[in-house]
Write an enzyme that holds these catalytic residues in place. Structure first.
Site, PDB file in Angstrom:
ATOM      1  N   ASP A  95      38.721  41.222  52.629  1.00 40.11           N
ATOM      2  CA  ASP A  95      39.639  41.559  51.541  1.00 40.11           C
ATOM      3  C   ASP A  95      40.747  42.433  52.100  1.00 40.11           C
ATOM      4  OD1 ASP A  95      40.799  42.669  49.017  1.00 40.11           O
ATOM      5  OD2 ASP A  95      39.066  41.699  48.103  1.00 40.11           O
ATOM      6  N   LYS A 175      35.884  31.213  42.255  1.00 43.07           N
ATOM      7  CA  LYS A 175      36.436  31.746  41.009  1.00 43.07           C
ATOM      8  C   LYS A 175      37.158  30.613  40.284  1.00 43.07           C
ATOM      9  CE  LYS A 175      39.253  35.779  39.638  1.00 43.07           C
ATOM     10  NZ  LYS A 175      38.206  36.808  39.483  1.00 43.07           N
TER      11      LYS A 175
END
EC number: 2.1.1.57
Length: 333
Positions: A95, A175
């Site tokens: 990330d 997602k």
């Protein structure tokens, strides 16, 4: 809260058996929220997904590549759970934001602070070869406003398709929230998979997880059209407005609210290294350990008027059908 008798929750989007147009006054409702609810939502969904892979013999020996993982507090629970079961997993958490320090210093966890692109994905694939990869993606772009625009979503989904194409994982959890029909830009493609619904999502969230297990053939893609977007909007609003606001009266559990009922069915699939006299005892143990880890207080069912005695029965779904009004669902977390 109204009561209902149910045999099981809706686990996947395709199981939702009704729809409802948006009621504008819903935007003014004060949403109930638990502390660390976002981490709880992710933890339950990923524990369910990884336990499914464990059951199929896919998890042991794999590397979980988690893109968009920060802060990742809940990942420490997942790591410890499978480590204590003797399941050998390596974790690569990627990330652009920093991760929770609770993940520091673990030999089986690699933390990478950067955003991914096609070139970096190819370097990951080369670095991990010949390990089998399990991909989890929680990428999220917001170039302005409180929620991603349709352009943001299309960019994210194109990147997720590239992740699958390059990393060639044995399984993935992506997602997924369909763009709203009144913000539609164009048709697009997503990987074929099961659209898993999420307990403890925000009150009017239309987000779910797209779960896939790959068996060696090329990635199958599904086209998403504006007609699909209308279907997603109406069914997810029905789920959030009607179903998730119910108390499941034939559910023998300290908290009978629908999200706890949903959680119960997810946790019943999870392996433990302890034995329990009943399934309920196992799930209470797991829930308490998860809530304790995330510092979430345990609550009982609230605001049920004239509640009858709990009974272990199955009955028909007594939720009403065919409600109508008009506007888009909003909520993407």
């Amino acid at each position: 809260m109204d009561v209902v008798s149910l045999d099981k929750p809706f686990m996947y989007f395709e199981e939702i058996d009704n729809e409802l147009d948006y009621e504008p006054e819903s935007a003014n409702e004060v949403a109930k929220k638990l502390p660390y609810q976002g981490q709880l939502k992710l933890l339950l969904g990923e524990l369910f997904f990884l336990s499914k892979l464990q059951r199929h013999g896919i998890l042991d020996g794999a590397t979980v590549v988690y893109i968009g993982s920060a802060p990742g507090t809940h990942i420490r629970y997942l790591r410890d759970h499978f480590y204590n079961l003797g399941v050998i997993i390596k974790w690569m958490l990627i990330d652009g934001r920093h991760h929770d320090p609770i993940l520091n210093g673990l030999r089986d966890v690699t933390l990478v602070t950067r955003f991914v692109d096609e070139e970096y994905l190819r370097s990951i694939k080369k670095q991990l070869h010949p390990s089998k990869i399990i991909l989890i993606s929680d990428v999220r772009s917001k170039r302005g406003g409180n929620e991603p625009s349709t352009a943001d979503l299309l960019s994210n989904y194109a990147l997720q398709n590239v992740m699958i194409s390059i990393l060639n994982p044995v399984a993935s959890s992506l997602k997924w929230r369909c763009p709203f029909p009144d913000q539609w830009i164009k048709d697009f493609y997503i990987p074929h998979g099961n659209k898993m619904l999420q307990p403890f999502a925000p009150s009017y969230s239309a987000e779910m997880r797209l779960l896939s297990i790959y068996t060696g053939e090329n990635m199958r893609l599904t086209r998403v059209t504006k007609s699909d977007a209308v279907n997603y909007e109406k069914k997810m609003y029905y789920l959030n407005k009607i179903v998730r606001n119910k108390v499941v009266i034939n559910f023998d559990y300290p908290n009978q609210e629908y999200d706890y009922f949903h959680m119960y069915f997810m946790l019943r699939t999870v392996y433990c290294n302890k034995t329990f006299p009943t399934t309920k005892a196992k799930i209470l143990f797991l829930q308490q350990s998860i809530f304790r880890f995330l510092n979430i207080p345990t609550t009982s069912t609230e605001k049920v008027s004239h509640e009858p005695i709990q009974r272990k029965i199955s009955s028909k779904d007594s939720m009403s059908k065919n409600r109508n009004s008009k506007r888009s669902v909003r909520g993407n977390k």
